[in-house]
Design a protein around this motif. Structure first.
Motif, PDB file in Angstrom:
ATOM      1  N   MET A 262       0.815  -1.204   0.000  1.00 60.60           N
ATOM      2  CA  MET A 262       0.000   0.000   0.000  1.00 60.60           C
ATOM      3  C   MET A 262       0.856   1.265   0.000  1.00 60.60           C
ATOM      4  SD  MET A 262      -2.983  -1.434   0.139  1.00 60.60           S
ATOM      5  CE  MET A 262      -3.947   0.078   0.324  1.00 60.60           C
ATOM      6  N   LYS A 263       0.308   2.316  -0.579  1.00 58.86           N
ATOM      7  CA  LYS A 263       0.861   3.658  -0.480  1.00 58.86           C
ATOM      8  C   LYS A 263       0.006   4.466   0.484  1.00 58.86           C
ATOM      9  CE  LYS A 263       4.252   3.364  -3.478  1.00 58.86           C
ATOM     10  NZ  LYS A 263       5.667   3.534  -3.064  1.00 58.86           N
ATOM     11  N   LYS A 264       0.607   5.417   1.151  1.00 56.90           N
ATOM     12  CA  LYS A 264      -0.103   6.229   2.126  1.00 56.90           C
ATOM     13  C   LYS A 264      -1.321   6.897   1.482  1.00 56.90           C
ATOM     14  CE  LYS A 264       0.480  10.010   5.414  1.00 56.90           C
ATOM     15  NZ  LYS A 264       1.410  10.995   5.998  1.00 56.90           N
ATOM     16  N   GLY A 265      -2.481   6.746   2.126  1.00 57.50           N
ATOM     17  CA  GLY A 265      -3.710   7.372   1.649  1.00 57.50           C
ATOM     18  C   GLY A 265      -4.554   6.500   0.739  1.00 57.50           C
ATOM     19  N   GLU A 266      -4.025   5.376   0.282  1.00 55.88           N
ATOM     20  CA  GLU A 266      -4.817   4.504  -0.589  1.00 55.88           C
ATOM     21  C   GLU A 266      -5.941   3.829   0.205  1.00 55.88           C
ATOM     22  OE1 GLU A 266      -1.693   3.136  -4.082  1.00 55.88           O
ATOM     23  OE2 GLU A 266      -2.099   1.779  -2.425  1.00 55.88           O
ATOM     24  N   PRO A 267      -7.137   3.702  -0.390  1.00 55.14           N
ATOM     25  CA  PRO A 267      -8.267   3.096   0.332  1.00 55.14           C
ATOM     26  C   PRO A 267      -8.101   1.588   0.490  1.00 55.14           C
ATOM     27  CG  PRO A 267      -8.890   3.585  -1.928  1.00 55.14           C
ATOM     28  CD  PRO A 267      -7.512   4.155  -1.747  1.00 55.14           C
ATOM     29  N   ILE A 268      -8.530   1.088   1.639  1.00 55.60           N
ATOM     30  CA  ILE A 268      -8.457  -0.343   1.917  1.00 55.60           C
ATOM     31  C   ILE A 268      -9.860  -0.960   1.887  1.00 55.60           C
ATOM     32  CG2 ILE A 268      -7.827  -2.066   3.645  1.00 55.60           C
ATOM     33  CD1 ILE A 268      -5.669  -0.082   4.593  1.00 55.60           C
ATOM     34  N   LEU A 269     -10.799  -0.325   2.583  1.00 50.28           N
ATOM     35  CA  LEU A 269     -12.182  -0.795   2.563  1.00 50.28           C
ATOM     36  C   LEU A 269     -13.109   0.365   2.923  1.00 50.28           C
ATOM     37  CD1 LEU A 269     -13.167  -1.212   5.800  1.00 50.28           C
ATOM     38  CD2 LEU A 269     -11.610  -3.135   5.606  1.00 50.28           C
ATOM     39  N   ARG A 270     -14.401   0.166   2.649  1.00 52.94           N
ATOM     40  CA  ARG A 270     -15.400   1.211   2.925  1.00 52.94           C
ATOM     41  C   ARG A 270     -16.503   0.628   3.794  1.00 52.94           C
ATOM     42  NH1 ARG A 270     -20.216   2.710   0.672  1.00 52.94           N
ATOM     43  NH2 ARG A 270     -19.973   1.211  -1.032  1.00 52.94           N
ATOM     44  N   LEU A 271     -16.822   1.383   4.859  1.00 51.31           N
ATOM     45  CA  LEU A 271     -17.918   1.025   5.755  1.00 51.31           C
ATOM     46  C   LEU A 271     -19.106   1.940   5.491  1.00 51.31           C
ATOM     47  CD1 LEU A 271     -15.906   0.773   9.109  1.00 51.31           C
ATOM     48  CD2 LEU A 271     -16.541  -1.130   7.617  1.00 51.31           C
ATOM     49  N   SER A 272     -20.286   1.504   5.865  1.00 51.13           N
ATOM     50  CA  SER A 272     -21.478   2.351   5.785  1.00 51.13           C
ATOM     51  C   SER A 272     -22.092   2.478   7.168  1.00 51.13           C
ATOM     52  CB  SER A 272     -22.500   1.758   4.808  1.00 51.13           C
ATOM     53  OG  SER A 272     -22.982   0.514   5.285  1.00 51.13           O
TER      54      SER A 272
END
Length: 416
Positions: free
Chosen positions: A95-105
């Motif tokens: 990963m690079k800093k700031g890259e998204p890993i997952l999204r919650l709702s």
């Protein structure tokens, strides 16, 4: 004629008596001979280990086991709770800093954001209405001030004119007094108008500042709420490798729950377990060595965890210079941690004899190497290869260092 029979010198009974005495003497001599010098045992040279006492460089150390870990690990926790809606990467991704890993709702959080935005817009509208009303009020006050100022000027002009005319007797006293009263009235009115205008200005500034502060606070709350909603998208805090990702689509995560971790892969450290017996002799800056692929590397203790668990405590060690090529996270290393500085000492190789003797005595070979006798010794520190000899032996002495389990109560060994 009778024949005289010569009497025998030794009778049968005497012979038996002398034989018994001789046998008893033999047994006594045998026992004395057998017990002289202690119990003996013949041993094969091939069944024992013979070592030579040497003088060399000695350093006390202990063998420990360590596991390779990333130099830094950042844990990923759910800042806000929610349902896992989308995964952008899988476990093990770089990963690079700031890259998204997952999204919650989180619908409650999103609804709160909408309400907060509405409050900000309503407050902004009220501010604009209040500011417009304040401006209109100021304009009206300025118009009134202009009228009062104009009236004052006219009253002063008339007062000055009537004063001259009255002094010349051109007008009566009644007309003169009327102009004086009007002039005084207009001056007082001007004074009051200025005070009202000044108070109105101060009041407007206070209202504007209060509305501005309220707007700033509401904007800050809105910004914080937006940040909370943005935190529903979990991003990499640093460059590194994503490990231990524990999240699946549709899974609910509570606030603060561990989601995974990011390992910095630009460097490594070694987490080492040490027996609590040595806790008082371990300090930061202490060094240890290990061999890998035929090459020796040096580690330095950087951090000590003094909490003891199951009789052991942990330390973190870092590479002093070169890091082995191809080393991996989770790899086990066998390390020798130095507990003292190097010094010259008499050395005896380590062996099974210590378990039986406790280092208090040892079998030392005679000069011809045909036998070995017990000698008292005193041993000091130890490392993985040697014991330090304090007394009882000298350089060149040959000793038996293998196990003494079969040498119970034996004082001398006959080496065959």
């Amino acid at each position: 004629m009778d024949i005289q029979i010569e009497k025998k010198k030794f009778s049968k009974s005497k012979i038996i008596t002398f034989a018994g005495i001789a046998l008893l003497l033999f047994l006594i001599i045998y026992v004395i001979y057998a017990t002289s010098g202690g119990a003996k045992l013949a041993v094969s040279k091939e069944r024992i280990s013979i070592s030579t006492i040497t003088n060399g460089v000695f350093q006390e150390n202990i063998p420990v086991s360590g596991i390779v870990l990333p130099i830094t690990t950042i844990y990923l926790d759910a800042i806000e709770g929610g349902r896992v809606e989308e995964k952008f990467v899988e476990d093990g991704a770089i990963m690079k800093k700031g890259e998204p890993i997952l999204r919650l709702s989180n619908t409650d959080l999103e609804l709160s954001l909408i309400n907060q935005e509405t409050s900000v817009y309503n407050l902004l509208t009220q501010m604009q209405i209040s500011q417009n009303a304040a401006r209109q009020n100021t304009i009206n006050r300025l118009n009134q001030f202009t009228d009062v100022e104009n009236n004052l000027i006219e009253a002063k002009r008339l007062y000055d004119l009537n004063t001259k005319l009255y002094e010349k007797g051109a007008i009566g006293r009644q007309e003169y007094e009327s102009s004086v009263n009007n002039y005084n009235y207009q001056k007082q009115r001007m004074k009051l108008t200025k005070e009202v205008l000044q108070q109105d200005s101060i009041s407007n500034k206070q209202e504007i500042q209060q509305a501005k502060n309220s707007y700033i606070r509401t904007q800050s709350a809105l910004k914080l709420m937006r940040k909370k909603v943005e935190d529903l998208v979990v991003r990499a805090p640093i460059d590194g490798q994503l490990t231990s990702l524990d999240a699946e689509i549709g899974q609910s995560k509570n606030k603060g729950e561990r989601l995974g971790q990011i390992d910095v892969i630009t460097g490594f450290k070694v987490r080492v377990d040490i027996d609590e017996h040595y806790i008082s002799r371990i300090y930061t800056g202490q060094k240890g060595t290990f061999s890998l692929n035929g090459k020796q590397y040096t580690l330095v203790i950087k951090k000590i965890f003094t909490q003891v668990t199951n009789g052991r405590f942990q330390v973190d060690m870092v590479f002093e210079n070169e890091v082995p090529k191809g080393i991996r996270r989770g790899q086990n290393l066998q390390i020798q941690v130095a507990l003292s500085a190097e010094k010259q000492a008499l050395l005896v190789p380590k062996g099974g004899f210590f378990l039986k003797t406790g280092g208090n005595w040892i079998f030392k070979l005679s000069e011809d190497g045909q036998s070995a006798f017990k000698v008292d010794i005193q041993l000091g520190s130890q490392n993985t290869k040697y014991y330090e000899v304090i007394s009882g032996l000298k350089v060149g002495d040959k000793v038996i260092t293998s196990s003494y389990d079969s040498f119970n109560e034996i004082e001398q060994l006959i080496i065959e």
